[in-house]
Design a protein around this motif. Sequence first.
Motif, mmCIF file in Angstrom:
data_model
loop_
_atom_site.group_PDB
_atom_site.id
_atom_site.type_symbol
_atom_site.label_atom_id
_atom_site.label_comp_id
_atom_site.label_asym_id
_atom_site.label_seq_id
_atom_site.Cartn_x
_atom_site.Cartn_y
_atom_site.Cartn_z
ATOM 1 N N ASP A 42 30.380 89.754 47.215
ATOM 2 C CA ASP A 42 30.933 89.828 48.466
ATOM 3 C C ASP A 42 30.326 88.569 49.081
ATOM 4 O OD1 ASP A 42 32.065 90.857 50.851
ATOM 5 O OD2 ASP A 42 30.373 91.317 51.614
ATOM 6 N N TRP A 43 29.077 88.194 48.718
ATOM 7 C CA TRP A 43 28.507 87.049 49.293
ATOM 8 C C TRP A 43 29.143 85.861 48.642
ATOM 9 C CZ3 TRP A 43 25.651 82.945 47.053
ATOM 10 C CH2 TRP A 43 25.140 82.024 47.836
ATOM 11 N N VAL A 44 29.286 85.737 47.528
ATOM 12 C CA VAL A 44 29.856 84.652 46.712
ATOM 13 C C VAL A 44 31.219 84.305 47.312
ATOM 14 C CG1 VAL A 44 30.672 84.123 44.487
ATOM 15 C CG2 VAL A 44 28.456 84.973 44.610
ATOM 16 N N ASP A 45 31.928 85.425 47.330
ATOM 17 C CA ASP A 45 33.328 85.197 48.034
ATOM 18 C C ASP A 45 33.222 84.543 49.318
ATOM 19 O OD1 ASP A 45 36.265 85.670 47.934
ATOM 20 O OD2 ASP A 45 35.829 86.786 49.527
ATOM 21 N N TRP A 46 32.449 84.902 50.056
ATOM 22 C CA TRP A 46 32.186 84.341 51.837
ATOM 23 C C TRP A 46 31.598 83.029 51.364
ATOM 24 C CZ3 TRP A 46 27.551 82.461 53.546
ATOM 25 C CH2 TRP A 46 27.615 81.997 54.875
ATOM 26 N N GLN A 58 33.056 78.671 52.766
ATOM 27 C CA GLN A 58 32.110 77.816 53.320
ATOM 28 C C GLN A 58 31.729 76.585 52.763
ATOM 29 O OE1 GLN A 58 31.209 79.213 56.495
ATOM 30 N NE2 GLN A 58 32.628 80.797 56.136
ATOM 31 N N ASP A 59 32.582 76.058 51.825
ATOM 32 C CA ASP A 59 32.096 75.016 51.178
ATOM 33 C C ASP A 59 31.827 73.721 52.157
ATOM 34 O OD1 ASP A 59 31.695 73.626 48.591
ATOM 35 O OD2 ASP A 59 33.598 72.432 49.065
ATOM 36 N N ALA A 111 33.805 80.923 41.110
ATOM 37 C CA ALA A 111 33.243 80.494 40.112
ATOM 38 C C ALA A 111 32.201 79.209 40.096
ATOM 39 C CB ALA A 111 34.311 80.248 38.778
ATOM 40 N N ALA A 112 32.686 78.610 41.114
ATOM 41 C CA ALA A 112 31.749 77.377 41.263
ATOM 42 C C ALA A 112 30.415 77.818 42.130
ATOM 43 C CB ALA A 112 32.500 76.467 42.404
ATOM 44 N N VAL A 113 30.725 78.825 43.180
ATOM 45 C CA VAL A 113 29.438 79.309 43.703
ATOM 46 C C VAL A 113 28.542 79.960 42.848
ATOM 47 C CG1 VAL A 113 28.582 80.811 45.728
ATOM 48 C CG2 VAL A 113 30.621 79.461 45.808
ATOM 49 N N ARG A 114 29.051 80.992 41.726
ATOM 50 C CA ARG A 114 28.240 81.617 40.849
ATOM 51 C C ARG A 114 27.526 80.528 40.000
ATOM 52 N NH1 ARG A 114 28.409 86.909 39.825
ATOM 53 N NH2 ARG A 114 30.138 88.195 41.319
ATOM 54 N N ALA A 132 22.844 81.625 52.384
ATOM 55 C CA ALA A 132 23.128 80.279 51.918
ATOM 56 C C ALA A 132 22.239 79.432 52.364
ATOM 57 C CB ALA A 132 24.434 80.113 52.932
ATOM 58 N N GLY A 133 21.100 79.539 53.514
ATOM 59 C CA GLY A 133 20.285 78.659 53.786
ATOM 60 C C GLY A 133 19.253 78.491 52.876
ATOM 61 N N LEU A 134 19.009 79.737 52.409
ATOM 62 C CA LEU A 134 17.924 79.887 51.314
ATOM 63 C C LEU A 134 18.171 79.037 50.030
ATOM 64 C CD1 LEU A 134 15.356 81.088 50.196
ATOM 65 C CD2 LEU A 134 16.665 83.092 49.224
ATOM 66 N N VAL A 135 19.596 79.226 49.595
ATOM 67 C CA VAL A 135 19.997 78.613 48.341
ATOM 68 C C VAL A 135 20.157 77.094 48.567
ATOM 69 C CG1 VAL A 135 22.127 78.233 46.718
ATOM 70 C CG2 VAL A 135 21.172 80.719 47.472
ATOM 71 N N ALA A 136 20.602 76.608 49.709
ATOM 72 C CA ALA A 136 20.345 75.302 49.907
ATOM 73 C C ALA A 136 19.390 74.668 50.292
ATOM 74 C CB ALA A 136 21.370 75.044 51.399
#
Length: 487
Positions: A251-255, A259-260, A270-273, A318-322
């Motif tokens: 669900d988060w990946v889809d969100w 937000q690219d 696929a790109a987010v994963r 998203a902030g954590l990953v960034a």
Amino acid sequence: MRTSRAAFVASLTALLALSLSPPLTAAPQSPQWTDCDGNPATPLDCATLRAPLDYRSPGGKTVDLAISRIKAADPAKRRGVLLVNPGGPGGSGLDMPLGVAQTFPKDVLDRYDLIGFDPRFVGRSSPLSCGFTGTVFDALWPRLPGPGGFAAEAREARKVAEQCQRAAGDLLPFASTRNAARDLDVIRAGLGEARISFYGGSYGTYLGAVYGQLFPDRVDRMVLDGAIDPAKVWHGMNRGWGPAAETAFADWVDWAAGQDATYHFGATVAAVRAHYAKLERALDERPVRYGQLQLDGNTLREVSRLVLYNDHSDPVLAGLVADLADGQLSDPAVRGFLDAVLATFPADNFVSVFLAVQCTDADWDRNPARYAVESAVDAKRYPFFGAAAAGIGPCAYWPHRPLEPTTRIRAARHSSLVVGATGDSATPYSGAVSMRRMLGEQARLVTLTDARMHGLYARYGNACVDGEVTRYLLGGALPAKDVTCRK
């Protein structure tokens, strides 16, 4: 042989007597209330009661029960006491009335004394320690397999069980939810109340349900928010985190793919994963440190799973990953989340009690091969967290078998309102359905659809859910039938 048989029969008789007879309680006590922190502006009083360590020997050793209180805001409207518990097992609830007083509706605060408490062995209630060090993410079980795979995790699980036995072996057999429920009745008696109302979240739903089974005539109103499935205590509940976390992550990946323009993780699922997987590998090679916390690939997934408890927190993940891709944590929301987790869940006490309760409530399978198979299967089905959720843990090597059988939840004589979100990834929605079914026609289920949230009342901001729970707490009448609310 005759002596052995006699001993067995005597032991069985004692066990049945404890399980089936009216529950034992301690003599009533009068709490001596004092200001919790010496600050008159903080309306929280504290006291300490005593409870038997072993309810089979009520005159023996005791444990502290730390309790707190915020009095009903309108004494003229006061109905009674509302005990509140945040979950766990291992969660401290002593300060919970302060949070509840900021979020629950005024009409509820007018009518109830809010009673917080640290369950036995938690916080200020004779705290249990296995001697864990580091952060909660270093000590937490279940955990994702490290480089050594399942065999290394099994060896570590055995070491942890042995460590807890050395550190607190005299306390471990008495850490059950049934004993914690008996402690609630010590608190009820100490408060001078014939009946109590109860709000429990997460594990607190199971604690409340067990209390209702042992003391059905002492329950007024009960709200069970984010319910545990009593039929899956506890390996089944833990294993359920695999599919639930997989769905939440998808669900988060889809969100995030939508937000690219903001986060630049990629415009497709696929790109987010791929971006997330690349970050995991990079952190394994060069972890990022935040205070005591070292974030490698596995810790990223463990932290991510907690953030995913609330779909409103998708930007935090998203902030954590960034931030981690940049090698440092600068996002205030990310830092605030991590600070709150590390402060709320002290590694030693929280994980010690978490394990002690889970390992004491149920008789775990002692065959490592079962966990090896389940972990391998779920790692393929649910790659985000399946291997951890189904994996082996210290309970497979726990030094003590349970003194009592796991509590079966049957149709209750008191009313209960069960609350659940269909996307809850901590206590999956099927648990709320199961709890409602087991409690029978004296219970109703309030469902919030299409929401990923763990614990809803006065937290998620859904007027339908909040309205149903508030009406029940104020008037006592259950809805005529189960209620479905829309996000």
